[in-house]
Scaffold this motif. Structure first.
Motif, short mmCIF file in Angstrom:
data_model
loop_
_atom_site.label_atom_id
_atom_site.label_comp_id
_atom_site.label_asym_id
_atom_site.label_seq_id
_atom_site.Cartn_x
_atom_site.Cartn_y
_atom_site.Cartn_z
N TYR A 275 0.83 -1.21 0.00
CA TYR A 275 0.00 0.00 0.00
C TYR A 275 0.86 1.26 0.00
N ALA B 58 -8.45 1.98 -3.83
CA ALA B 58 -7.58 2.01 -2.65
C ALA B 58 -6.86 3.34 -2.53
N VAL C 189 -9.92 -2.60 0.01
CA VAL C 189 -8.46 -2.64 0.17
C VAL C 189 -7.88 -3.92 -0.40
#
Length: 582
Positions: A10, A135, A305
């Motif tokens: 991420y 995301a 996510v």
């Protein structure tokens, strides 16, 4: 939800929004205001009950409604800026990701590019990037906003009664365990979704391109079943994600509701003993209730996510591939076009047998060399090696005496023009297709090239002339017209090395005659390499090289090879047309 590997992935994805720091700062400020307004709402209710309804404080009669309205006004403004700016940031990042992916696709080594189907590459840009974008937009805003909101509300609850708040927080580890298990299940299913989407896009592309063949061979049911199986697999994995997500959210809510019921019961007992004012009791219950929605969103965002992280894995698997190697630096002033293969060896990746084993071949500058051989003899591979789409494992390829690998790659390819029987045209104007890849080209130069290719005679009759759009893959033109546009492109480039994949086998006599005349003119004063299909079309070549199983078995001009009465003579006498090339 966010384990170490996910956080690392991420963070890498978030690097694409770092160039927009000012917008991020404004968005974060807006999110902080949103979070602050939640406990402010609970506090105003406390004051409304204790001061306005019970104490009858006249000042609060005016102040409390104003404060309540102010809270919602501030929250509304903050939500507007957070949504607009977060989307702006995300869409800008998506543009950057797509641009980087497209650049990577253009710079991949030929072998890596061939390892991907067109459909799967398209799926990465059209499907994976939007998944990752969620995301970058929805997910991080919800995670930051609702985490701040829950933190602010918990801080307020601790202020009202730290004992009750700690009791409420006992469900935290259980919730974290449930979310962690759900994350792993959703990530696996999301990965399978990416693969299924790539396969479905690939099959869709094949089905659309092979429409006529499917009809002729009656393969409609076969293609329908193949597509249906992939679509069913995609449906199964999509439902798996949905089922886990659907169970995850209510399970967390049920736990929170049980905790709330226990806390409310104890709080009411405390209120009965005057340990709470009525306003504090209402404020505490309200603040607890206000934590439900952000907790639900935080739990629910797990699906977004995990889909985004699976998509990010797919995106980065492409971006992490090495670029095509360009180790050469030489840029010779004048290229004559002499090409020499010295003891050259080449084997395709994962192949059991070498395509070329100690090949030696001389292609003279300014002459025409035809490559002849059955399918699999290595004709097309030889051309790919000259263009450095592949690198030989051993031996040397020389261009005008310099090792091919030492010549700067872009410069090398600028010295080559290519005319194929599979013409590649783009959904653009005729002028753009002729001048493809070149800048600063005048209309007069384009017209001159078109005339040399015998293309001007049909171009000038079109209503928009050079500005005529030729449609997808040039399908608004006939086969002969497409070939002449491709030859005009080669004329305009005027490269010293010309590679020709014989382009007249599927044309009518008139188109073939025009194209043969244009190609004869194009071949003058340059090194020409012809991949020969019909042997009758290469009788005038300066040199004919006969390949078999990656070896040169015969070499010479047409007359010499006919006199030798070998493989070439046998093929020629049969009038054989050589098929697909490797």
């Amino acid at each position: 939800m966010l384990d170490r590997a996910t956080l690392s992935l991420y963070r890498r994805l978030l690097r694409y929004i770092l160039p927009y720091k000012k917008l991020i700062a404004v968005t974060l400020l807006a999110l902080i205001f949103i979070a602050m307004m939640e406990p402010a709402t609970a506090w105003i209710l406390k004051e409304l009950v204790d001061e306005s309804l019970i104490a009858k404080n006249p000042d609060s009669f005016v102040m409390m409604p104003i404060l309540l309205a102010g809270v919602f006004i501030v929250k509304g403004i903050a939500e507007y800026f957070s949504k607009v700016f977060s989307q702006w940031i995300a869409q800008s990042a998506i543009l950057d990701i797509r641009s980087e992916m497209y650049r990577k696709m253009q710079s991949l080594p030929y072998s890596d590019f061939q390892a991907y189907s067109t459909g799967k590459l398209m799926s990465k840009i059209t499907y994976d990037v939007p998944q990752a974008s969620n995301a970058l937009s929805t997910a991080w805003v919800i995670i930051i906003r609702d985490s701040l909101t829950v933190t602010a509300l918990v801080a307020y609850l601790l202020y009202i009664s730290w004992q009750l708040t700690l009791l409420m927080l006992l469900i935290g580890p259980v919730v974290a365990f449930i979310i962690n298990k759900a994350s792993k299940l959703m990530r696996n299913s999301s990965r399978n979704m990416q693969a299924d989407m790539g396969q479905m896009t690939h099959q869709l592309e094949e089905g659309l391109n092979a429409y006529q063949d499917i009809k002729i061979y009656g393969a409609e049911n076969y293609e329908q079943n193949r597509f249906q199986n992939t679509a069913k697999s995609l449906l199964t994995n999509t439902l798996n994600v949905t089922k886990v997500s659907a169970l995850n959210v209510p399970l967390v809510q049920v736990l929170a509701a049980i905790a709330l019921a226990i806390v409310v019961y104890i709080a009411m007992q405390m209120s009965a003993k005057d340990m709470f004012t009525p306003g504090e009791l209402l404020s505490f219950i309200t603040a607890m209730a206000l934590t439900f929605e952000p907790i639900r969103r935080l739990t629910n965002i797990n699906e977004t996510v995990q889909k985004g992280m699976a998509a990010a894995e797919s995106i980065f698997s492409l971006l992490d591939l090495p670029d095509e190697e360009n180790c050469g630096e030489l840029k010779p002033k004048a290229i004559k076009g002499e090409i020499i293969f010295k003891d050259m060896q080449f084997t395709y990746p994962n192949a059991d047998k070498a395509t070329f084993d100690h090949l030696n071949l001389h292609i003279a500058a300014g002459k025409t060399t035809a490559l002849v051989g059955q399918s699999g003899s290595g004709k097309s591979t030889l051309v790919h090696l000259i263009a450095r789409f592949y690198q030989p494992q051993n031996g040397t390829i020389l261009l005008d005496g310099s090792p091919l690998k030492d010549i700067e790659l872009d410069f090398l390819r600028q010295q080559m023009a290519f005319v194929s029987q599979k013409v590649v045209l783009f959904n653009d104007t005729i002028a753009t297709n002729i001048a493809y890849g070149q800048s600063g080209i005048s209309e007069e130069q384009i017209i001159t090239a078109a005339k040399k290719a015998h293309a001007w005679e049909f171009i000038e009759k079109l209503p928009d002339g050079l500005n005529t759009n030729i449609g997808d893959k040039g399908e608004l033109l006939s086969g002969g017209q497409r070939q002449r546009i491709a030859i005009a492109r080669a004329f305009l480039k005027d490269a010293p090395i010309l590679i020709m994949d014989e382009a007249t086998s599927a044309l009518d006599n008139q188109s073939e005659k025009m194209i043969q005349e244009a190609m004869e003119t194009l071949r003058q004063d340059r090194t020409v390499i012809i991949i020969a299909h019909r042997l009758s079309t290469i009788e005038n070549a300066d040199q004919i090289v006969v390949l078999e199983h990656g070896q040169v078995v015969e070499q010479g001009d047409h007359q010499a090879l006919i006199s030798a009465n070998g493989l070439y003579a046998s093929l020629y006498q049969k009038g054989e047309q050589i098929g697909a090339n490797v």
